[in-house]
Structure formats: structure tokens, C-alpha cells
Write a protein that holds these residues in place. Structure first.
Motif, PDB file in Angstrom:
ATOM      1  N   GLU A 109       0.912  -1.151   0.188  1.00  0.00           N
ATOM      2  CA  GLU A 109      -0.053  -0.004  -0.078  1.00  0.00           C
ATOM      3  C   GLU A 109       0.815   1.203  -0.098  1.00  0.00           C
ATOM      4  N   VAL A 110       2.045   1.206   0.776  1.00  0.00           N
ATOM      5  CA  VAL A 110       2.877   2.304   0.671  1.00  0.00           C
ATOM      6  C   VAL A 110       3.433   2.437  -0.699  1.00  0.00           C
ATOM      7  N   PHE A 111       3.638   1.458  -1.332  1.00  0.00           N
ATOM      8  CA  PHE A 111       4.307   1.753  -2.890  1.00  0.00           C
ATOM      9  C   PHE A 111       3.316   2.056  -3.621  1.00  0.00           C
ATOM     10  N   ILE A 112       1.830   1.668  -3.571  1.00  0.00           N
ATOM     11  CA  ILE A 112       0.883   2.081  -4.450  1.00  0.00           C
ATOM     12  C   ILE A 112       0.455   3.680  -4.220  1.00  0.00           C
ATOM     13  N   LEU A 113       0.525   4.023  -3.099  1.00  0.00           N
ATOM     14  CA  LEU A 113       0.414   5.518  -2.712  1.00  0.00           C
ATOM     15  C   LEU A 113       1.442   6.264  -3.442  1.00  0.00           C
ATOM     16  N   VAL A 114       2.602   5.523  -3.542  1.00  0.00           N
ATOM     17  CA  VAL A 114       3.555   6.452  -4.231  1.00  0.00           C
ATOM     18  C   VAL A 114       3.209   6.428  -5.854  1.00  0.00           C
ATOM     19  N   VAL A 115       2.722   5.380  -6.305  1.00  0.00           N
ATOM     20  CA  VAL A 115       2.507   5.177  -7.614  1.00  0.00           C
ATOM     21  C   VAL A 115       1.203   6.274  -8.204  1.00  0.00           C
ATOM     22  N   SER A 205       8.598   4.485   6.120  1.00  0.00           N
ATOM     23  CA  SER A 205       7.398   5.510   6.172  1.00  0.00           C
ATOM     24  C   SER A 205       7.911   6.769   6.092  1.00  0.00           C
ATOM     25  N   ILE A 206       8.874   7.283   6.691  1.00  0.00           N
ATOM     26  CA  ILE A 206       9.221   8.583   6.752  1.00  0.00           C
ATOM     27  C   ILE A 206       9.524   9.082   5.451  1.00  0.00           C
ATOM     28  N   VAL A 207      10.704   8.466   4.727  1.00  0.00           N
ATOM     29  CA  VAL A 207      11.186   8.831   3.469  1.00  0.00           C
ATOM     30  C   VAL A 207       9.977   8.837   2.262  1.00  0.00           C
ATOM     31  N   VAL A 208       8.895   7.935   2.324  1.00  0.00           N
ATOM     32  CA  VAL A 208       7.906   7.939   1.378  1.00  0.00           C
ATOM     33  C   VAL A 208       6.885   9.036   1.902  1.00  0.00           C
ATOM     34  N   PHE A 209       6.865   9.308   3.063  1.00  0.00           N
ATOM     35  CA  PHE A 209       5.710  10.381   3.320  1.00  0.00           C
ATOM     36  C   PHE A 209       6.405  11.488   3.071  1.00  0.00           C
ATOM     37  N   ILE A 210       7.598  12.017   3.227  1.00  0.00           N
ATOM     38  CA  ILE A 210       7.972  13.224   2.797  1.00  0.00           C
ATOM     39  C   ILE A 210       7.904  13.258   1.302  1.00  0.00           C
ATOM     40  N   MET A 255       4.649   4.507  15.174  1.00  0.00           N
ATOM     41  CA  MET A 255       4.832   3.153  15.763  1.00  0.00           C
ATOM     42  C   MET A 255       6.063   2.791  15.422  1.00  0.00           C
ATOM     43  N   TYR A 256       6.831   3.207  14.270  1.00  0.00           N
ATOM     44  CA  TYR A 256       8.010   2.551  14.110  1.00  0.00           C
ATOM     45  C   TYR A 256       9.314   3.456  14.216  1.00  0.00           C
ATOM     46  N   VAL A 257       9.149   4.737  14.123  1.00  0.00           N
ATOM     47  CA  VAL A 257      10.254   5.609  14.277  1.00  0.00           C
ATOM     48  C   VAL A 257      10.761   5.994  15.764  1.00  0.00           C
ATOM     49  N   ARG A 258      10.961   5.096  16.358  1.00  0.00           N
ATOM     50  CA  ARG A 258      11.289   5.047  17.938  1.00  0.00           C
ATOM     51  C   ARG A 258      12.024   4.067  18.360  1.00  0.00           C
TER      52      ARG A 258
END
Length: 298
Positions: A109-115, A205-210, A255-258
Motif C-alpha cells: 500500500e505504501v508503494f501504491i500510494l507512491v504510484v 515510512s518517513i522517506v515515502v511520506f516526505i 509506531m516505528y520511528v522510535r
């Protein structure tokens, strides 16, 4: 190393131990699950059935919806059964399967959102070349790449858990199998592995989000040259995409950046992105999208 067979199953503590609370949650989650599956499959069906929704944007949207339906199925049916049962256990294998499916679909889903962001970029910034750039082969390729990315991401998670020794404690203070609760139960120092999880999940998550926010910034900036009508249409699609992106990534990043640790609030944040987001996606996309609305009404 390898999997120690002392632990064959885990006990899930779930969201609450209170029987009345469990009944309330059961009704609420059942309703949400029906809504999620219904809403997402409605979009898939509508896109397949409507010739007017033949553009790449809807092709990806249909897959996003399909993924949301499966993603919530990796979590909810088990959660619903557990809310009715006294003994909430999950076998080691089932736990790994759940972890895999959850990260396969979450990762894809992360990748699809980028697409989808790239698709909007091409549509809005290079409208004349849109159909040449986003031709069927490209769309299928991008889809395959998204799945492959999600698959690699999920495989890494599962292999790392499989190789951990579990020798005693098997109580997970959660309603699903996820990385941090599992790392907390392993009988070995998981500090280094924890860092790779932060890298694999958090950094991604962070890289893709930015990346997504920047790309939507570029898209919205390019709208200055468009007509009023074109601008309005582009804004409504992009704003719904941005909403979905924020709903999906913000809890994931939390959740994951910590450092690896399990906070009681984690369970509720997980509820947010495993249950709320898949349910909200079809609503956000359909409410803001005239073409889909019209196709559903036909």
C-alpha cells in the motif's frame, strides 16, 4: 540459531479484558469490518464495471481498495473471534502468517500510494503525454513493483522473527502479531534487530511520506496555470489522496520511528491504521470523486 520450539503459541491479551467492553468492541468492529469490505469491494466492482473509469488512476484505486479489504481481513476476523472467546491464542505459524500478510499489504500500500502520486503528477503536469506515459504496460509494471516491494518488506520481517529464539514468555499485550511485541518476547538481545525494524518500517515510512508530500506540493504548485475547472477537479482528487496518505503514514511513523518499546497506546494506534484507515479510504475517495459517485449510481 533458528526457531526454538518451546513456544508453539502466543497468548494475545487483546484490547481489553473487560467482558462488557469486549462485547461493545465486537459490535463496533464487526460493523466496521462489514463497512470496510463492502466499501472497498464496491469500489473494485464499480471500477471493473464502468467503462468511464478506465484511466490508470482508477486501476490503481481498485487495487488499493482490494488491498485494504485483504489487509483488514488479516487483522479483523481474528480480533472479532478473540473478543468472543475466553482463550485468545494464536499459533506460532499463524502469528507469522498474520505478520506476513499485514506487512505484505501494508508495504504494498505504501508503494501504491507512491504510484498514485506519480500518476497524479503525470496527469496534472504532463496532461498531453498522460496516456503515453501511463500506458497499460507501465501501469501493470508499477503494480508488480509495488507488490514486489511489499513482498520483500514482509519477508524481511517474517524471517527475522522466525530466526529469533522464543523460550518462555508468550503473552503478547496486543490483539495482533506485530514486530515490537514479538521482539519483546524473544530470549535474546534484540537491540540490533530492533534497529533494522526501525530502518525497514520507520525509515521507509518517513522517506515515502516526505516524498509524497513534496510531490503533492509540486502538483498543487503547477495548478496555477490550469483553468478554474481543471484546478477544482485536480484539487479534489489530490486532497483526497493527501488525506489517505496522512491517515496511513502518521500512525505508522509514530509506531516505528522510535526505539523498540511497547507502549499501551500502541494497540489503539494499530487499531487506527489497520481498521480505521482501510474503512475510511473508500469513503474519502468516493465522496470526493464525482466520476465514481456517478458510476455507483448508474
Amino acid at each position: 540459531m533458528g526457531h526454538n520450539n518451546n513456544v508453539t503459541e502466543f497468548i494475545l491479551l487483546g484490547l481489553t479484558q473487560d467482558p462488557a467492553g469486549q462485547k461493545v468492541l465486537f459490535v463496533m468492529f464487526l460493523f466496521m469490518y462489514i463497512l470496510t469490505i463492502g466499501g472497498n469491494l464496491l469500489i473494485v466492482g464499480t471500477v471493473i464495471a464502468s467503462p468511464s473509469l478506465g484511466s490508470p488512476m482508477y486501476f490503481f484505486l481498485a487495487f488499493l481498495s482490494l488491498m485494504d479489504a485483504v489487509y483488514s481481513t488479516a487483522i479483523l476476523p481474528k480480533l472479532l473471534t478473540d473478543l468472543l472467546c475466553d482463550k485468545k491464542t494464536i499459533s506460532f505459524t499463524a502469528c507469522l502468517v498474520q505478520l506476513f500478510v499485514e506487512h505484505l499489504f501494508g508495504g504494498s500500500e505504501v508503494f501504491i500510494l507512491v504510484v498514485m502520486a506519480y500518476d497524479r503528477y503525470v496527469a496534472i503536469c504532463k496532461p498531453l503525454h498522460y496516456l503515453t506515459i501511463m500506458n497499460r504496460q507501465v501501469c501493470i509494471l508499477l503494480l508488480v513493483v509495488s507488490w514486489a516491494g511489499g513482498f520483500a518488506h514482509a519477508l524481511l520481517q517474517v524471517i527475522s522473527v522466525y530466526l529469533l529464539p522464543f523460550c518462555g514468555p508468550n503473552v503478547i499485550d496486543h490483539f495482533a502479531c506485530d514486530m515490537y511485541p514479538l521482539l519483546g518476547l524473544a530470549c535474546t538481545d534484540t537491540y540490533f534487530l530492533g534497529l533494522t525494524v526501525v530502518g525497514n518500517n520507520g525509515a521507509m515510512s518517513i522517506v515515502v511520506f516526505i516524498l509524497l508530500l513534496v510531490s503533492y506540493g509540486i502538483i498543487l504548485n503547477s495548478l496555477k496555470t490550469h483553468s478554474q475547472e481543471g484546478r477544482r477537479k485536480a484539487l479534489s482528487t489530490c486532497s483526497s489522496h493527501i488525506m489517505v496518505v496522512v491517515l496511513f503514514f502518521v500512525p505508522c511513523i509514530f509506531m516505528y520511528v522510535r526505539p523498540v518499546s511497547n507502549f499501551p497506546i500502541d494497540k489503539y494506534i494499530t487499531v487506527f491504521y489497520t481498521i480505521f484507515t482501510p474503512m475510511l479510504n473508500p469513503l474519502i475517495y468516493t465522496l470526493r470523486n464525482m466520476e465514481i459517485k456517478n458510476s455507483i449510481e448508474i
